[in-house]
Design a protein around this motif. Structure first.
Motif, PDB file in Angstrom:
ATOM      1  N   ARG A 300       0.935  -1.076  -0.044  1.00 35.74           N
ATOM      2  CA  ARG A 300      -0.067  -0.006  -0.094  1.00 35.74           C
ATOM      3  C   ARG A 300       0.943   1.278  -0.156  1.00 35.74           C
ATOM      4  O   ARG A 300       0.722   2.326  -0.550  1.00 35.74           O
ATOM      5  CB  ARG A 300      -0.908   0.134   1.140  1.00 35.74           C
ATOM      6  CG  ARG A 300      -2.090  -1.157   1.186  1.00 35.74           C
ATOM      7  CD  ARG A 300      -2.908  -0.899   2.188  1.00 35.74           C
ATOM      8  NE  ARG A 300      -4.217  -1.674   2.068  1.00 35.74           N
ATOM      9  CZ  ARG A 300      -4.350  -2.845   2.525  1.00 35.74           C
ATOM     10  NH1 ARG A 300      -3.272  -3.279   3.542  1.00 35.74           N
ATOM     11  NH2 ARG A 300      -5.290  -3.502   2.426  1.00 35.74           N
ATOM     12  N   TRP A 301       1.908   1.222   0.881  1.00 34.88           N
ATOM     13  CA  TRP A 301       2.982   2.352   0.727  1.00 34.88           C
ATOM     14  C   TRP A 301       3.557   2.388  -0.525  1.00 34.88           C
ATOM     15  O   TRP A 301       3.558   3.822  -0.997  1.00 34.88           O
ATOM     16  CB  TRP A 301       4.086   2.288   1.803  1.00 34.88           C
ATOM     17  CG  TRP A 301       3.489   2.708   3.053  1.00 34.88           C
ATOM     18  CD1 TRP A 301       3.432   1.847   4.328  1.00 34.88           C
ATOM     19  CD2 TRP A 301       3.285   3.969   3.505  1.00 34.88           C
ATOM     20  NE1 TRP A 301       2.680   2.541   5.336  1.00 34.88           N
ATOM     21  CE2 TRP A 301       3.113   3.859   4.869  1.00 34.88           C
ATOM     22  CE3 TRP A 301       3.094   5.203   2.799  1.00 34.88           C
ATOM     23  CZ2 TRP A 301       2.606   5.034   5.561  1.00 34.88           C
ATOM     24  CZ3 TRP A 301       2.830   6.236   3.714  1.00 34.88           C
ATOM     25  CH2 TRP A 301       2.520   6.247   4.786  1.00 34.88           C
ATOM     26  N   ARG A 302       3.880   1.517  -1.291  1.00 35.05           N
ATOM     27  CA  ARG A 302       4.236   1.768  -2.723  1.00 35.05           C
ATOM     28  C   ARG A 302       3.320   1.915  -3.660  1.00 35.05           C
ATOM     29  O   ARG A 302       3.625   3.111  -4.671  1.00 35.05           O
ATOM     30  CB  ARG A 302       4.920   0.317  -3.126  1.00 35.05           C
ATOM     31  CG  ARG A 302       6.080  -0.385  -2.772  1.00 35.05           C
ATOM     32  CD  ARG A 302       6.829  -1.529  -3.276  1.00 35.05           C
ATOM     33  NE  ARG A 302       5.688  -2.788  -3.291  1.00 35.05           N
ATOM     34  CZ  ARG A 302       5.852  -3.705  -2.266  1.00 35.05           C
ATOM     35  NH1 ARG A 302       6.586  -3.433  -1.263  1.00 35.05           N
ATOM     36  NH2 ARG A 302       4.915  -4.733  -2.416  1.00 35.05           N
ATOM     37  N   LEU A 303       2.208   1.616  -3.551  1.00 32.97           N
ATOM     38  CA  LEU A 303       1.017   2.184  -4.167  1.00 32.97           C
ATOM     39  C   LEU A 303       0.803   3.718  -3.739  1.00 32.97           C
ATOM     40  O   LEU A 303       0.624   4.621  -4.707  1.00 32.97           O
ATOM     41  CB  LEU A 303      -0.343   1.584  -3.838  1.00 32.97           C
ATOM     42  CG  LEU A 303      -1.642   1.994  -4.304  1.00 32.97           C
ATOM     43  CD1 LEU A 303      -1.607   2.074  -6.223  1.00 32.97           C
ATOM     44  CD2 LEU A 303      -2.707   1.158  -4.155  1.00 32.97           C
ATOM     45  N   PHE A 304       0.852   4.190  -2.752  1.00 27.36           N
ATOM     46  CA  PHE A 304       0.762   5.688  -2.336  1.00 27.36           C
ATOM     47  C   PHE A 304       1.674   6.438  -2.870  1.00 27.36           C
ATOM     48  O   PHE A 304       1.567   7.368  -3.524  1.00 27.36           O
ATOM     49  CB  PHE A 304       0.771   5.914  -0.825  1.00 27.36           C
ATOM     50  CG  PHE A 304       0.511   7.228  -0.358  1.00 27.36           C
ATOM     51  CD1 PHE A 304      -0.799   7.634  -0.466  1.00 27.36           C
ATOM     52  CD2 PHE A 304       1.574   7.856  -0.096  1.00 27.36           C
ATOM     53  CE1 PHE A 304      -0.728   9.186  -0.220  1.00 27.36           C
ATOM     54  CE2 PHE A 304       1.429   9.189   0.126  1.00 27.36           C
ATOM     55  CZ  PHE A 304       0.140   9.901   0.207  1.00 27.36           C
ATOM     56  N   GLU A 305       3.014   5.841  -2.971  1.00 26.60           N
ATOM     57  CA  GLU A 305       4.252   6.549  -3.370  1.00 26.60           C
ATOM     58  C   GLU A 305       4.108   6.676  -4.956  1.00 26.60           C
ATOM     59  O   GLU A 305       4.675   7.778  -5.272  1.00 26.60           O
ATOM     60  CB  GLU A 305       5.509   5.850  -3.121  1.00 26.60           C
ATOM     61  CG  GLU A 305       5.875   6.089  -1.671  1.00 26.60           C
ATOM     62  CD  GLU A 305       7.040   5.065  -1.453  1.00 26.60           C
ATOM     63  OE1 GLU A 305       7.538   4.161  -2.465  1.00 26.60           O
ATOM     64  OE2 GLU A 305       7.590   4.593  -0.298  1.00 26.60           O
ATOM     65  N   ARG A 331       5.030  11.132   7.074  1.00 25.32           N
ATOM     66  CA  ARG A 331       5.706  10.544   6.199  1.00 25.32           C
ATOM     67  C   ARG A 331       4.831  10.583   4.760  1.00 25.32           C
ATOM     68  O   ARG A 331       5.357  10.801   3.776  1.00 25.32           O
ATOM     69  CB  ARG A 331       5.648   8.879   6.378  1.00 25.32           C
ATOM     70  CG  ARG A 331       6.266   8.042   5.155  1.00 25.32           C
ATOM     71  CD  ARG A 331       6.237   6.631   5.661  1.00 25.32           C
ATOM     72  NE  ARG A 331       6.845   5.654   4.480  1.00 25.32           N
ATOM     73  CZ  ARG A 331       6.741   4.565   4.620  1.00 25.32           C
ATOM     74  NH1 ARG A 331       6.213   3.621   5.488  1.00 25.32           N
ATOM     75  NH2 ARG A 331       7.279   3.803   3.429  1.00 25.32           N
ATOM     76  N   ALA A 332       3.487  10.455   4.549  1.00 27.82           N
ATOM     77  CA  ALA A 332       2.914  10.558   3.526  1.00 27.82           C
ATOM     78  C   ALA A 332       2.953  12.114   2.773  1.00 27.82           C
ATOM     79  O   ALA A 332       3.127  12.324   1.747  1.00 27.82           O
ATOM     80  CB  ALA A 332       1.245  10.497   3.716  1.00 27.82           C
ATOM     81  N   ALA A 337       5.230  15.655  -0.873  1.00 23.95           N
ATOM     82  CA  ALA A 337       6.174  16.821  -1.393  1.00 23.95           C
ATOM     83  C   ALA A 337       7.452  16.457  -2.333  1.00 23.95           C
ATOM     84  O   ALA A 337       7.790  17.260  -3.170  1.00 23.95           O
ATOM     85  CB  ALA A 337       6.943  17.357  -0.034  1.00 23.95           C
ATOM     86  N   ALA A 338       7.537  15.234  -2.300  1.00 20.76           N
ATOM     87  CA  ALA A 338       8.766  14.764  -3.341  1.00 20.76           C
ATOM     88  C   ALA A 338       8.198  14.317  -4.579  1.00 20.76           C
ATOM     89  O   ALA A 338       8.976  13.742  -5.510  1.00 20.76           O
ATOM     90  CB  ALA A 338       9.769  13.719  -2.374  1.00 20.76           C
ATOM     91  N   HIS A 339       6.873  14.036  -5.052  1.00 21.75           N
ATOM     92  CA  HIS A 339       6.446  13.279  -5.826  1.00 21.75           C
ATOM     93  C   HIS A 339       6.714  13.928  -7.144  1.00 21.75           C
ATOM     94  O   HIS A 339       6.806  15.221  -7.265  1.00 21.75           O
ATOM     95  CB  HIS A 339       4.841  13.282  -5.656  1.00 21.75           C
ATOM     96  CG  HIS A 339       3.936  12.376  -6.518  1.00 21.75           C
ATOM     97  ND1 HIS A 339       3.596  12.666  -8.076  1.00 21.75           N
ATOM     98  CD2 HIS A 339       3.986  10.952  -6.349  1.00 21.75           C
ATOM     99  CE1 HIS A 339       3.489  11.448  -8.670  1.00 21.75           C
ATOM    100  NE2 HIS A 339       3.512  10.600  -7.633  1.00 21.75           N
ATOM    101  N   GLY A 340       6.964  13.412  -7.973  1.00 20.39           N
ATOM    102  CA  GLY A 340       7.361  13.940  -9.491  1.00 20.39           C
ATOM    103  C   GLY A 340       6.356  14.590 -10.285  1.00 20.39           C
ATOM    104  O   GLY A 340       6.765  15.649 -10.864  1.00 20.39           O
ATOM    105  N   ASP A 341       5.065  14.499  -9.918  1.00 17.58           N
ATOM    106  CA  ASP A 341       4.016  15.352 -10.521  1.00 17.58           C
ATOM    107  C   ASP A 341       3.757  16.150  -9.701  1.00 17.58           C
ATOM    108  O   ASP A 341       2.584  16.017  -8.549  1.00 17.58           O
ATOM    109  CB  ASP A 341       3.037  14.557 -11.098  1.00 17.58           C
ATOM    110  CG  ASP A 341       1.839  15.100 -11.898  1.00 17.58           C
ATOM    111  OD1 ASP A 341       1.714  16.463 -11.545  1.00 17.58           O
ATOM    112  OD2 ASP A 341       0.986  14.432 -12.758  1.00 17.58           O
TER     113      ASP A 341
END
Length: 446
Positions: A300-305, A331-332, A337-341
């Motif tokens: 689920r964390w990988r999906l959220f990332e 953490r979320a 904040a670091a997401h590519g989009d």
């Protein structure tokens, strides 16, 4: 001059017409009714007598429409469409209340008018098709009311002999069918028969969903479709939710193996496993079915990332004790904040809501803002009170984008300029360009 009296009693309304009395109204109807109204009146009178009489009158008109070969001009088309709606209404609203089994027979005959009508009615706007498609829910409701023993043979025969049209109508109405009727139709369509293909496969799939028959749903998929990564992953997810952990794992591994990234080019190593949302949803479901909740949460964390899925995050937070969920939420926000989009990240933070974090992200990554994103004005309004600088950047980005798209100084752009001017007050100690600099950029040729 005599002053003309005015009175509400002259207004054409149901109440005022009722005041004329039944006898006078009946006389007026007989004097003025055209063919269409007379047909409607006959149907209404027949309904007052009983179900058999109404069914007889409906049969006469349905037969007349069925055997007619006269082409319908564009002038006559509205009249025909109105009559089709009237017949449909008399069947489902009047006859169904008197005798449902008679109503279903007539409703099936009404649907069977469609192929013949398409050959003699020009329907450039799709109005004719829409009338029949929108009646699918009424077909499902009436058939379910009668149950599988009565409705099953009628719908089954229609699908077996007139699949081209009936597959679409039954498929559209499948969600409204009772599970028992859906199961009965599935048996009729698949028992002892070859694997369904084409339109039949589509209707079988919809019926299987409604009946909760996973095996029939899988059977409706062609061998080629089952090998597609997303389809194989969906099969794995459904098997897992059905409690079949072993077959679900096999299907998941088949999805992994069938993904293009899993098949390396000559001389190159295999790429990473497929990471679409369908894949992750299947992986999570399989791990849960296998009882490995820790690995499921990691997935689920990988999906959220990857997707910033609020649903995945809420599931994770719901499992945590007090204070642990705070750490997880921090953490979320860091992941967002670091997401590519940037725009997807801001959308997640605004909708969560986490306005402070969204404003900070906008300020930090302002150069990545895409003014064409339609939510910008709404976000700016929500941020303007407590985070005016972030709101200002959104407003400016929207105005600049509209100018680049050729909107010129339209009313919307002028409104955005006014909003930007108000928000720019107090920017003396900010690193954001002044309002004048913004106007210069806005007016510069592109």
């Amino acid at each position: 001059m005599v002053r003309r009296a005015t009175s509400g009693k002259k207004v054409l309304s149901q109440a005022n017409l009722a005041s004329l009395g039944a006898d006078r109204l009946a006389e007026l109807l007989m004097e003025t009714a055209g063919p269409a109204l007379k047909r409607r009146l006959r149907l209404e009178l027949a309904a007052e007598v009983g179900a058999a009489d109404l069914a007889f009158e409906l049969d006469k008109r349905l037969t007349a429409l069925e055997v007619s070969r006269t082409r319908v001009s564009w002038r006559k088309r509205p009249e025909l469409l109105t009559e089709l709606k009237t017949l449909h209404g008399m069947i489902v609203a009047r006859l169904a209340g008197l005798e449902p089994s008679l109503a279903l027979d007539r409703l099936a005959a009404w649907f069977d008018l469609y192929p013949g009508l398409t050959r003699r009615v020009q329907d450039p706007k799709g109005e004719l098709a829409l009338i029949f498609d929108s009646a699918s829910s009424d077909l499902a409701a009436l058939a379910s009311r009668l149950g599988p023993e009565i409705a099953g043979p009628i719908l089954g025969e229609a699908l077996a002999t007139r699949l081209s049209e009936w597959a679409a109508w039954v498929g559209r109405g499948a969600e409204g069918l009772s599970p028992a009727l859906a199961r009965r139709l599935l048996v009729d369509l698949t028992a002892g028969k070859p694997q369904p293909t084409g339109r039949l496969a589509l209707v079988v799939r919809r019926l299987a969903d409604r009946a909760g028959d996973l095996d029939a749903w899988i059977l409706s998929l062609s061998d080629a479709d089952r090998k597609k990564p997303d389809t194989a992953a969906e099969i794995a997810r459904r098997l897992a939710q059905d409690g079949r952990a072993g077959p679900a794992r096999e299907a998941l591994e088949a999805a992994r193996a069938s993904h293009p990234q899993a098949r390396p080019a000559k001389g190159k190593a295999a790429g990473p496993e497929p990471q679409g949302e369908t894949w992750y949803a299947a992986e999570i479901a399989v791990l849960e079915a296998e009882g490995d909740s820790g690995a499921a949460d990691a997935a689920r964390w990988r999906l959220f990332e990857r997707t910033l899925s609020p649903e995945a995050l809420r599931t994770l937070l719901a499992k945590l004790a007090d204070f642990e969920d705070v750490v997880a939420l921090d953490r979320a926000f860091e992941i967002a904040a670091a997401h590519g989009d940037l725009m997807r990240a801001v959308a997640f933070l605004m909708d969560w809501p986490a306005h402070r974090e969204a404003a900070a992200l906008i300020l930090k990554r302002r150069s990545e803002l895409r003014g064409s994103w339609n939510d910008l004005p709404a976000w700016a309004e929500r941020l303007s009170a407590r985070h005016p600088q972030a709101a200002l950047l959104l407003v400016r980005a929207r105005a600049l984008a509209l100018r680049r798209l050729g909107a010129g100084f339209s009313e919307e752009v002028e409104q955005l300029i006014s909003e930007a001017e108000v928000l720019a007050v107090g920017l003396a100690e900010s690193d954001i360009p002044s309002h004048q600099d913004f106007l210069s950029e806005l007016r510069s040729p592109r």
